[in-house]
Structure formats: structure tokens, C-alpha cells
Design a protein around this motif. Structure first.
Motif, PDB file in Angstrom:
ATOM      1  N   LYS A 195       0.823  -1.209   0.000  1.00  0.00           N
ATOM      2  CA  LYS A 195       0.000   0.000   0.000  1.00  0.00           C
ATOM      3  C   LYS A 195       0.857   1.259   0.000  1.00  0.00           C
ATOM      4  N   TYR A 196       1.931   1.238   0.766  1.00  0.00           N
ATOM      5  CA  TYR A 196       2.807   2.415   0.844  1.00  0.00           C
ATOM      6  C   TYR A 196       3.460   2.712  -0.500  1.00  0.00           C
ATOM      7  N   ILE A 197       3.931   1.693  -1.192  1.00  0.00           N
ATOM      8  CA  ILE A 197       4.584   1.906  -2.492  1.00  0.00           C
ATOM      9  C   ILE A 197       3.584   2.429  -3.515  1.00  0.00           C
ATOM     10  N   LYS A 198       2.359   1.928  -3.485  1.00  0.00           N
ATOM     11  CA  LYS A 198       1.358   2.375  -4.463  1.00  0.00           C
ATOM     12  C   LYS A 198       0.912   3.807  -4.212  1.00  0.00           C
ATOM     13  N   LYS A 199       0.800   4.217  -2.952  1.00  0.00           N
ATOM     14  CA  LYS A 199       0.250   5.529  -2.637  1.00  0.00           C
ATOM     15  C   LYS A 199       1.303   6.619  -2.525  1.00  0.00           C
ATOM     16  N   SER A 200       2.545   6.254  -2.279  1.00  0.00           N
ATOM     17  CA  SER A 200       3.567   7.269  -2.009  1.00  0.00           C
ATOM     18  C   SER A 200       3.884   8.081  -3.255  1.00  0.00           C
ATOM     19  N   ALA A 201       4.079   9.378  -3.034  1.00  0.00           N
ATOM     20  CA  ALA A 201       4.496  10.279  -4.101  1.00  0.00           C
ATOM     21  C   ALA A 201       5.949  10.702  -3.955  1.00  0.00           C
ATOM     22  N   SER A 202       6.668  10.150  -2.971  1.00  0.00           N
ATOM     23  CA  SER A 202       8.061  10.537  -2.712  1.00  0.00           C
ATOM     24  C   SER A 202       9.048   9.403  -2.915  1.00  0.00           C
ATOM     25  N   ALA A 229       2.777   1.786  -9.000  1.00  0.00           N
ATOM     26  CA  ALA A 229       3.609   2.779  -8.307  1.00  0.00           C
ATOM     27  C   ALA A 229       3.542   4.122  -9.023  1.00  0.00           C
ATOM     28  N   GLN A 230       3.561   5.206  -8.242  1.00  0.00           N
ATOM     29  CA  GLN A 230       3.457   6.547  -8.789  1.00  0.00           C
ATOM     30  C   GLN A 230       4.815   7.218  -8.973  1.00  0.00           C
ATOM     31  N   SER A 231       5.770   6.936  -8.081  1.00  0.00           N
ATOM     32  CA  SER A 231       7.051   7.637  -8.126  1.00  0.00           C
ATOM     33  C   SER A 231       8.259   6.721  -8.096  1.00  0.00           C
ATOM     34  N   LEU A 232       8.077   5.439  -7.947  1.00  0.00           N
ATOM     35  CA  LEU A 232       9.195   4.510  -7.827  1.00  0.00           C
ATOM     36  C   LEU A 232       9.987   4.437  -9.123  1.00  0.00           C
ATOM     37  N   LYS A 233      11.320   4.573  -9.028  1.00  0.00           N
ATOM     38  CA  LYS A 233      12.185   4.568 -10.209  1.00  0.00           C
ATOM     39  C   LYS A 233      13.237   3.471 -10.186  1.00  0.00           C
ATOM     40  N   ILE A 234      13.721   3.097  -9.007  1.00  0.00           N
ATOM     41  CA  ILE A 234      14.831   2.136  -8.907  1.00  0.00           C
ATOM     42  C   ILE A 234      14.416   1.020  -7.959  1.00  0.00           C
ATOM     43  N   VAL A 235      14.579  -0.225  -8.410  1.00  0.00           N
ATOM     44  CA  VAL A 235      14.219  -1.395  -7.608  1.00  0.00           C
ATOM     45  C   VAL A 235      15.429  -2.318  -7.547  1.00  0.00           C
ATOM     46  N   HIS A 236      15.830  -2.663  -6.321  1.00  0.00           N
ATOM     47  CA  HIS A 236      16.938  -3.601  -6.093  1.00  0.00           C
ATOM     48  C   HIS A 236      16.358  -4.885  -5.502  1.00  0.00           C
ATOM     49  N   LEU A 237      16.533  -5.996  -6.232  1.00  0.00           N
ATOM     50  CA  LEU A 237      16.072  -7.314  -5.784  1.00  0.00           C
ATOM     51  C   LEU A 237      17.202  -8.330  -5.874  1.00  0.00           C
ATOM     52  N   GLU A 238      18.412  -7.904  -5.548  1.00  0.00           N
ATOM     53  CA  GLU A 238      19.556  -8.797  -5.666  1.00  0.00           C
ATOM     54  C   GLU A 238      19.504  -9.909  -4.624  1.00  0.00           C
ATOM     55  N   SER A 251       7.377 -10.008 -14.196  1.00  0.00           N
ATOM     56  CA  SER A 251       7.235  -9.609 -15.599  1.00  0.00           C
ATOM     57  C   SER A 251       5.828  -9.113 -15.899  1.00  0.00           C
ATOM     58  N   THR A 252       4.834  -9.787 -15.350  1.00  0.00           N
ATOM     59  CA  THR A 252       3.457  -9.352 -15.557  1.00  0.00           C
ATOM     60  C   THR A 252       3.189  -7.997 -14.914  1.00  0.00           C
ATOM     61  N   ALA A 253       3.775  -7.759 -13.738  1.00  0.00           N
ATOM     62  CA  ALA A 253       3.547  -6.492 -13.043  1.00  0.00           C
ATOM     63  C   ALA A 253       4.228  -5.329 -13.743  1.00  0.00           C
ATOM     64  N   LEU A 254       5.415  -5.546 -14.274  1.00  0.00           N
ATOM     65  CA  LEU A 254       6.168  -4.465 -14.907  1.00  0.00           C
ATOM     66  C   LEU A 254       5.730  -4.192 -16.334  1.00  0.00           C
ATOM     67  N   ARG A 255       4.854  -4.981 -16.849  1.00  0.00           N
ATOM     68  CA  ARG A 255       4.418  -4.792 -18.235  1.00  0.00           C
ATOM     69  C   ARG A 255       3.748  -3.438 -18.419  1.00  0.00           C
ATOM     70  N   ASP A 256       2.957  -3.012 -17.427  1.00  0.00           N
ATOM     71  CA  ASP A 256       2.209  -1.756 -17.537  1.00  0.00           C
ATOM     72  C   ASP A 256       2.791  -0.647 -16.671  1.00  0.00           C
ATOM     73  N   ASN A 257       3.922  -0.876 -16.059  1.00  0.00           N
ATOM     74  CA  ASN A 257       4.513   0.159 -15.216  1.00  0.00           C
ATOM     75  C   ASN A 257       5.078   1.291 -16.065  1.00  0.00           C
ATOM     76  N   GLU A 258       4.960   2.538 -15.570  1.00  0.00           N
ATOM     77  CA  GLU A 258       5.406   3.705 -16.322  1.00  0.00           C
ATOM     78  C   GLU A 258       6.380   4.568 -15.531  1.00  0.00           C
TER      79      GLU A 258
END
Length: 710
Positions: A195-202, A229-238, A251-258
Motif C-alpha cells: 500500500k505504501y509503495i502504491k500511494k507514495s508520491a516521494s 507505483a506513482q514515483s518509484l524509479k529504482i528497484v533492487h532485488l539482488e 514480468s506481468t507487473a512491470l508490463r504496464d509500469n510507467e
């Protein structure tokens, strides 16, 4: 037979009676039980308390409105930052965090009223519970943080993480959240994080390295938050085992991410069969610019699938949107896989950074790569660290360096490069003006060939060549920085020029006589009522005519006098043209016209728009009452041009006559050539009409009166 007192007499119950046993064991009927209950109920009613409620109008005594904007940065002072945190810990009956106290002391009295943010809040290696999270909220009330570091922290239960993410969601100031190797996450915690990642603008960066997703549903919630996500730009999943089913969900989730531009999937044990999910991300996502896949196991088959998506993406989209950086280091790629990559580079037009280090490419792969790079002309950074190439491969790259206009960085460390390869690089870089970094081993390799073995101090020669290469790169870097500074200065000058041009256009859109009218508004009210020549087209006058009309202004004087005939048009008594009466009424009623000459470059069409406005005319009645009449005077364009030319000639002639004097013979002579013997005579004031009218005053008066009567 008589019955004794101790004998038990049983009466036959009726049909509707129900038998009950009392506390003494005797049987009672339901009718008797009802009598007992009714008696008990009457006794309880007598002792019942009575409750009274106030009237409806008096139930609510007071109320307060909910805050409209919620939390505002800088609302709470930081003077009592540490004290407030310690009081909160006492109120929640928990211990203060030892790592947090010195940070709060250093941040005491800092101001965050203008939206300033503290760099980092460090909570590494801490054991946290829900009460401590509630206490830390006092810190978030007063300070905003760019980074919140929770690396290797441990949550006591599932609610701890949920409370943390609820607090972060409410204040919403964090830009980078580090959750590397955090333990204690449960379903409730992952839901609140989603919820926090979806709603956050920072939030812009989230790090989830070394996370163990024990159940698939946890990662499903996380991936769903990436989609919206509204503002997320960098994701680390190492190193989080994002493969197989997990990678398919991602892959399915990132298909429509902008929003997400960088995705790091290192050390996730990705296999060749998982490459189709990666290919879907590269092909369908429109904003992803970097994907890091190093230290996986793609092999040649997996790379072939990825290269196919790179080619298809370039053919589908002709724009520059697409993957720009690809890292496939240490993925067990051989010469076969490099062949697929070279074919993709020929068709791809977006990739600029390529890292294929720590793979078994050999010199044959470099030969193919050189031909692909010549066609591509987009690669700016090429990392070939530890790819098992020798001097032959370096010579091929040197030929490409001498020709390329785009390459800026080349990494050739941990390869078998000796004196021959260094000499080729040193020679080719002299013809290149763009490359500013070539990474080579600090200690050059010793020579094995007999030809270079005869050269004395081959190691020293190699070091000198490396130094020459670095100096050339430094020179190119300085030249590039100098060009960037010049380009920024030129851009700044262009912006300033555009700004000044915009200001000028805004000034032109304003009224030309606004300032003058505001300063003399009280004294010129009547004049503005009498003269309405340009009331509705001030912008046109400012732009074309650049002329301001004034009446009876003591601060404005002009050597140019208006035409007597034009003035006479405004003074008509009963339709007759009496010169003496006109002069008399001119002194009494008509205000003298004065012009400020600014520009005589007039356009006939614009002159017609201005002059042919409604012109005020004064007529005197027998009872000396003045009426104001407005009539439009229409002119032909040829007549307007003739009038303009005649106006200019008359003005120039008057100005020339003002600079001349009359001698004794009556001739005009310049003042500077007059002799002392000549007795100059002041030139009489001659007021010649600026407009030569072909009609007499009486004829003009008759025409005007006829038009007015119509």
C-alpha cells in the motif's frame, strides 16, 4: 386410609403443565413457576435505576473540524526533538534505541519548515517492536528524511513492519528505503508495504536485497505495488531468488509500469528457461532503461531470447524509448551467444551501455563485435573486463576506436594485453576526440613473443604507453567539459534572450499611455472625454504609430502644430465658417492639440485604423451650449498615403526653417554663415497647414453638417 403428614401426595398434572424440580427436589408445575417469576420481576422493577438522556439539542456540547491538509512539514519544532522521543518511549513503556539518540542530538534545532530533508536515518542492526515504532513517530513528526536505512534489522512480529509502513505512508517524505536482509516480515507487513509503495508520491528507490520470500503471496503483493507505483524509479532485488514463478509474476507487473527505470536482478539464479520473462519486460515495458542481470546463468540460449526481444523492440518503436543499459556479466556466455548479441546490436538503436564482462568471448567474438559496433553507432560504454582476449582482439578494437565518434568508455582489464595491444591503443586514441576513459591493468603483462622480448625494458615501455593513453583520455575529457560549459553558456544566453523578448512582447501588449494617464488622470478627465481617438486600440497605436495625443498638458511640448483647417473643423457655429468667431471660440472652448513625435514610419492600413476612429466634434448652439458629436471619417488608402507623405514633408520643412534666419534682403540663411554686417531678422512664425485640403472651410463645414444630420 388416612394419610400422614410426611407422605408425598402426587397430583396428576394437567395437559398444559410442565413439571419442574425446585431446589428442595419437589416437583412444581409451570403455573406456580410463573407466579414466582412475576413476583421476582416486580421486586426488581422497584429497585431498578432510572437513566435520563438530555434533549437532542444538548447532547453535543462541542466539536472540532478534522485537519484538511494533514501533516505539514515543519509544523512541529525540533527544539525538543530528543526530549519528545524520550517522553514517547516512557509513555509506551519501551527502551530508547541507543543508535538513534546520538543522531537526534546532532539534529537538534534543525529547521525543516521549507521542506528541507535530513540525509539519512540509520536504524541498522536494530531489534524493533511495535512500541518502539510508535515512539519513533515523534521523530517523523519533526523531521523529514531522504533515506531510511533498516539494513539487517529484525522485526519482533508482523505488526512492527505494518506500523512502520503506515507511519511512512502518512508522512510520505522518504525517497530511499533500504530493507536489505530485514527479518520478521509477515503477510500483514507485506500488505502495508505494498500500500505504501502504491500511494507514495516521494519514494524513488527501494532496496530489498537478500530478502527471503517464504510464500509466493508475499511477492505477489510486492509485485502488484510495482505495477501501480506513482514515483518509484529504482528497484533492487539482488540475491532474493527471483526466478521461475517469481520472475513471471514480476514480468506481468512491470508490463504496464510507467515509472521504474532501473531494475537490478543480480545473483538470482536465473536460468535459460526464465529468459522469456525477461524478454517480455524488455519488449513491453516503455520506460525501463537499465536492467542488471550479472551473476546469473542465462547461457547462450537465454541470451538469444533476450537479443530477439531487443531486435523486436527496435522494430516496433522508432522512438528513443527503450532499454539503454544492459549488464549480462558472468552469465556463462560463449562465442555463440556473442553472435546473437551482435545481430541484435545491428538492429537495436537505443542501447548505449553494454557490459559483457567475465564471459568466454575470445578474439573471434571481438571481431564480430567490432563489425556490429561500426553499424550500431550508439554504444557509449563497452565493458569487456575478463573476456579472454589478446593483442589481436585489442588491435581490432583499436581500429574501431580510431573510427567511432560516440564511444566514451572502454574497459579492458584482466585480459591478456601486452605491448602490441598497448601500442595499437596508443596510436588509435590520437585520432579519437570522444573517448575519455580506457581502463587497463596497472601492472602490464610480461612479453612472451620473441619479437617484443628483444626490446629492452618492455615493462617500462608498456607503462609509458599506458600513461600516454591516460593523458589522451584526460585531454578528451577536459575538451568535452569545456564544450559542455560553452554549450550551457550559449543555452543560458538564448534563454535570457527569449526572456527579454517575452518581456518586450508583454510590454507591447500593455496600453502605451497607461503611465501618463495614471499621473494626470485628475487633470485630463475632460480631455479624455473630448478626444477618443485611440481609446480602443492602444496596442495598435503602440505597435505601429508610436504616437501619443495629449491636450493642455503643461509638461508636453512639441514644435509640430496641427493643421489649422483640422482645428477649424471642430469649431462650427450654426454651420457657418467665421474666422474670427473660430479664433475666439478656440481660445475659450477648444483645447489646443499637441503631438509628441516618436516615429513617422507609418503604414497606410494602420493609419486608417487609427485616424478613422470616431473623432470628437464640438458644435456651439445659439445658447452657447456645447454638444459633443462623434463621427467616423473614412479615407481612401491612396489618400492616406498622400496625407502621410505630405505630413512628413511639412514637418521636415518646418524643422529646417526653424534653424534658418532672415537677412536684410529677406532671404533665408543658415545661422552659422551669417556675417556680423548682416542684420539678422527673426523669422516670422509661419504656421503652414500640415494637411493641404482641396475644400474650403465652408465646404467642409457643409459636408460635416450634412453627414451629422444624416
Amino acid at each position: 386410609m388416612p394419610q400422614s403428614d410426611n407422605s408425598l401426595i402426587l397430583q396428576a398434572p394437567q395437559q398444559k403443565d410442565i413439571l419442574f424440580f425446585n431446589e428442595n427436589g419437589f416437583v412444581e408445575t409451570n403455573s406456580k413457576v410463573k407466579k414466582i417469576k412475576s413476583s421476582l420481576k416486580s421486586n426488581s422493577n422497584s429497585a431498578k435505576k432510572q437513566v435520563k438522556f438530555p434533549e437532542d439539542e444538548n447532547i453535543i456540547k462541542d466539536y472540532s473540524d478534522a485537519p484538511k491538509t494533514g501533516w505539514i512539514p515543519g509544523k512541529y519544532s525540533t527544539n525538543d526533538l530528543l526530549e519528545s522521543y524520550l517522553k514517547s518511549c516512557d509513555r509506551h513503556k519501551t527502551r530508547p534505541l541507543n543508535r538513534l539518540i546520538p543522531q537526534l542530538k546532532a539534529l537538534q534545532d534543525i529547521e525543516c519548515s521549507n521542506g528541507e530533508k535530513v540525509n539519512v536515518l540509520n536504524l541498522k542492526n536494530e531489534k524493533l517492536d511495535s512500541k518502539q515504532m510508535e515512539s519513533i513517530e515523534e521523530v517523523f513528526k519533526r523531521l523529514s528524511f531522504k533515506t531510511i536505512d533498516l539494513e539487517s534489522s529484525q522485526f519482533e512480529d508482523d505488526t512492527t513492519g505494518a506500523i512502520l509502513f503506515e507511519i511512512l505512508d502518512y508522512y510520505d517524505t522518504c525517497e530511499r528505503l533500504i530493507l536489505t536482509n530485514v527479518k520478521g516480515f509477515g503477510l500483514f507487513g507485506w500488505q502495508e508495504l505494498s500500500k505504501y509503495i502504491k500511494k507514495s508520491a516521494s519514494i524513488e528507490t527501494i532496496e530489498l536485497k537478500y530478502q527471503i520470500f517464504s510464500e509466493l503471496i508475499y511477492f505477489t503483493y510486492l509485485a502488484r505495488s510495482f505495477r501501480f507505483a506513482q514515483s518509484l524509479k529504482i528497484v533492487h532485488l539482488e540475491n532474493s531468488n527471483i526466478n521461475s514463478r517469481f520472475l513471471s509474476i514480476l514480468s506481468t507487473a512491470l508490463r504496464d509500469n510507467e515509472t521504474i527505470k532501473e531494475l537490478y536482478l543480480c545473483d538470482n539464479k536465473i536460468q535459460p528457461q526464465d529468459s522469456q520473462s525477461l524478454a517480455n519486460i524488455i519488449k513491453e515495458n516503455k520506460c525501463l532503461e537499465l536492467i542488471d542481470l550479472k551473476n546469473n546463468n542465462l547461457q547462450d540460449a537465454g541470451l538469444a531470447t533476450i537479443c530477439m526481444s531487443l531486435s523486436e523492440r527496435s522494430s516496433l518503436n522508432a522512438t528513443n524509448y527503450g532499454l539503454k543499459s544492459l549488464c549480462i556479466a558472468n552469465n556463462s556466455i560463449t562465442t555463440t551467444g556473442c553472435t546473437y548479441l551482435c545481430k541484435a546490436l545491428i538492429h537495436n538503436c537505443t542501447l548505449t551501455n553494454l557490459n559483457i564482462s567475465n564471459n568466454s568471448l575470445t578474439n573471434e567474438s571481438i571481431f564480430e563485435l567490432k563489425e556490429a559496433l561500426i553499424v550500431n553507432k550508439k554504444i557509449e560504454s563497452l565493458i569487456l573486463n575478463k573476456v579472454r582476449i589478446t593483442d589481436e582482439g585489442v588491435i581490432a578494437l583499436a581500429e574501431y576506436i580510431a573510427e567511432t565518434p560516440v564511444l566514451r568508455r572502454l574497459d579492458l582489464r584482466e585480459n591478456e594485453i601486452r605491448l602490441g595491444g598497448l601500442m595499437a591503443l596508443a596510436s588509435s586514441i590520437k585520432f579519437n576526440k570522444t573517448i575519455d576513459r580506457i581502463d587497463l591493468d596497472r601492472e602490464p603483462k610480461r612479453e612472451n613473443s620473441l619479437f617484443f622480448f628483444k626490446i629492452k625494458d618492455s615493462v617500462e615501455t608498456s607503462k609509458r604507453l599506458i600513461q600516454d593513453i591516460n593523458e589522451c583520455c584526460l585531454s578528451n575529457r577536459r575538451e568535452r567539459e569545456r564544450n559542455e560549459i560553452i554549450q550551457k553558456d550559449n543555452q543560458r544566453i538564448d534563454e535570457e534572450y527569449d526572456y527579454v523578448k517575452l518581456q518586450d512582447s508583454n510590454e507591447l501588449s500593455k496600453s502605451p499611455s497607461t503611465e501618463n494617464n495614471s499621473s494626470t488622470s485628475s487633470s485630463n478627465i475632460s480631455a479624455e472625454e473630448d478626444i477618443d481617438i485611440i481609446a480602443k486600440d492602444d496596442e495598435l497605436l503602440r505597435k505601429i504609430l508610436n504616437r501619443t495625443y495629449h491636450t493642455n498638458s503643461p509638461n508636453l511640448h512639441s514644435p509640430v502644430h496641427p493643421n489649422e483647417d483640422i482645428i477649424n473643423l471642430f469649431n462650427i457655429e450654426n454651420g457657418t465658417n467665421d474666422i474670427h468667431s473660430e479664433q475666439k471660440t478656440k481660445k475659450e472652448n477648444v483645447e489646443e492639440f499637441q503631438f509628441i513625435e516618436q516615429d513617422l514610419t507609418l503604414n497606410a492600413a494602420d493609419f486608417e485604423k487609427i485616424i478613422c476612429k470616431s473623432t470628437p466634434l464640438n458644435f456651439e448652439k445659439p445658447n452657447n451650449q456645447v454638444n459633443l458629436c462623434k463621427k467616423r471619417l473614412d479615407f481612401d488608402q491612396t489618400e492616406i498615403a498622400d496625407l502621410i507623405n505630405e505630413l512628413i514633408d511639412r514637418i521636415e520643412k518646418n524643422l529646417e526653417l526653424d534653424s534658418y534666419l532672415l537677412d536684410t534682403s529677406g532671404n533665408y540663411l543658415p545661422a552659422e554663415i551669417l556675417t556680423p554686417e548682416s542684420t539678422p531678422v527673426q523669422k516670422p512664425s509661419i504656421k503652414e497647414p500640415l494637411f493641404a485640403s482641396q475644400l474650403t472651410n465652408s465646404q467642409l463645414s457643409e459636408e460635416l453638417s450634412n453627414e451629422i444630420l444624416l
